[in-house]
Design a protein around this motif. Structure first.
Motif: not given
Length: 438
Positions: A1-3, A10-24, A102-107, A142-146
């Protein structure tokens, strides 16, 4: 994520149960603009001082790619305040770009949607191999097992920036290496309307980054080994309290900083209102605000004791930007060629120099262009004492929930109300209740 991105979206609730975070999304052509193999759509995140600066940096490189391959890239630079919302919309609608930042924390969160192309061995081979990239950057894909959901593009790390003149006037000869030293120095520097340290208490993104580092330094994690939220363990509570106490108890952060977001602490540092700043790869941002590199020093972020290192001496999250491809692109070949181009040694040098970031490609990182004193601190941090934020599917909700809880704790401190361990634990319990059930 960039400084220099915007504050948390703002938080976004989607059908996939993802919420918007601050990284983008913007393109209405679901991958492969106009289904043409000679055209790609690219959403770039805002890395420069403005969108216009990004276009000036990127367009010559995209023109170069078109000349080499015959594939035209349609560029859109998306502000951080919009980026994650638009990506989430694209993952559900199937209408998005071919390639995106993508912000890397969103991976891990975006990986869980299944919308991004997995970077398996076959795909990595098309861009020169996975082993071209440094381990710390790959740890935030992303997840270490994928298989990774994206490829590292720009790497960043947090550092302590300090005003040389203000330090000299206060009789401080060197930057602090521990938090006790930082607090002691901050108290000497907090006088005459100026403050020891700046913060952005209203920026959930910055809050979670610092809370993560403090937690790791206390040997704590926000998630259990099986991925369950664990925000109220003693180590996390102690860590969050220590961070908020920089304002509440130590009083080296101005109470007004509780309302700060989007680069306001950087601006105050550039204007000499704060003597210290904890920020990720800030040189370009400070330069854009008129501060000469001769006016400030850069040092590793403090630790609890000793020197930065592995384990409890972690002092930065692995910050950065990843390059992803939408799985439903109609131009996988062109998109892969574009990723190869953007992660080539030549382009890595050009782009990371422009953005004062660190190349995540090993051979590019070794270039003399990245051997300045400031870059040496950042590279050493990334190599030795940075850790990836939790690579779990609920990561984006975690950023939003805990980052917002800390925002509220800063507001409590700014109002002069006590911030006890119980206060912190209660706020974190509320944040944990917002997480999806496991």
């Amino acid at each position: 994520m960039r400084s220099i991105r915007a504050a948390a979206v703002g938080a976004v609730t989607m059908s996939l149960a993802l919420a918007a975070s601050a990284c983008g999304g913007g393109s209405s052509t679901g991958g492969g603009s106009d289904d043409s193999p000679k055209t790609l759509t690219y959403w770039a995140s805002n890395q420069g001082a403005s969108i216009a600066v990004d276009k000036k940096v990127l367009q010559p490189e995209l023109d170069k790619f078109e000349k080499q391959t015959g594939v035209k890239v349609k560029l859109e630079v998306v502000p951080w305040s919009d980026l994650l919302n638009r990506i989430l919309t694209a993952t559900t609608s199937g209408q998005g770009p071919d390639v995106l930042n993508i912000g890397n924390t969103w991976s891990a969160s975006l990986q869980a949607t299944g919308a991004l192309l997995p970077w398996n061995a076959e795909n990595f081979a098309k861009i020169g191999g996975k082993d071209r990239f440094v381990d710390s950057a790959l740890g935030s894909t992303g997840a270490s097992d994928k298989d990774p959901a994206a490829v590292p593009l720009y790497s960043m790390a947090y550092a302590l920036y300090y005003n040389k003149k203000m330090f000299a006037e206060a009789g401080i000869s060197k930057p602090p290496t521990t938090w006790d030293e930082l607090v002691a120095d901050g108290r000497k520097l907090s006088k005459d309307g100026k403050w020891g340290l700046g913060a952005e208490g209203s920026n959930p993104s910055e809050n979670i980054h610092h809370a993560f580092v403090f937690a790791r330094q206390h040997g704590a994690e926000f998630f259990t080994a099986d991925g369950k939220a664990d925000f109220t363990n003693d180590g996390v509570v102690t860590a969050v309290k220590q961070y908020v106490d920089l304002m509440a108890k130590d009083k080296i952060i101005a109470p007004g900083n509780a309302e700060y977001a989007q680069n306001q602490s950087v601006s105050d540092f550039a204007k000499g209102k704060n003597a210290m700043l904890l920020w990720q790869s800030a040189a370009a941002n400070l330069k854009s605000q008129g501060l000469s590199e001769d006016d400030y020093g850069i040092a590793p972020v403090p630790v609890q004791s000793g020197t930065p290192g592995t384990g409890d001496q972690i002092n930065s999250m692995v910050a950065g930007i990843n390059l992803a491809v939408f799985k439903n692109t109609h131009n996988t070949d062109g998109a892969t060629k574009f990723v190869k181009f953007m992660t080539s040694d030549a382009e890595q040098k050009i782009l990371n120099t422009a953005y004062t970031s660190i190349p995540p490609v090993k051979t590019a990182q070794e270039d003399p262009a990245f051997n300045s004193p400031a870059n040496a601190v950042l590279k050493d941090t990334l190599a030795k004492s940075a850790a990836a934020l939790p690579q779990v599917a609920d990561e984006s909700q975690f950023e939003t929930a805990v980052g917002t809880a800390i925002k509220e704790l800063f507001a409590t401190a700014a109002a002069g109300r006590p911030v006890s361990a119980d206060t912190v634990k209660s706020a974190l319990q509320k944040a944990q209740q917002q997480m999806p059930a496991k």
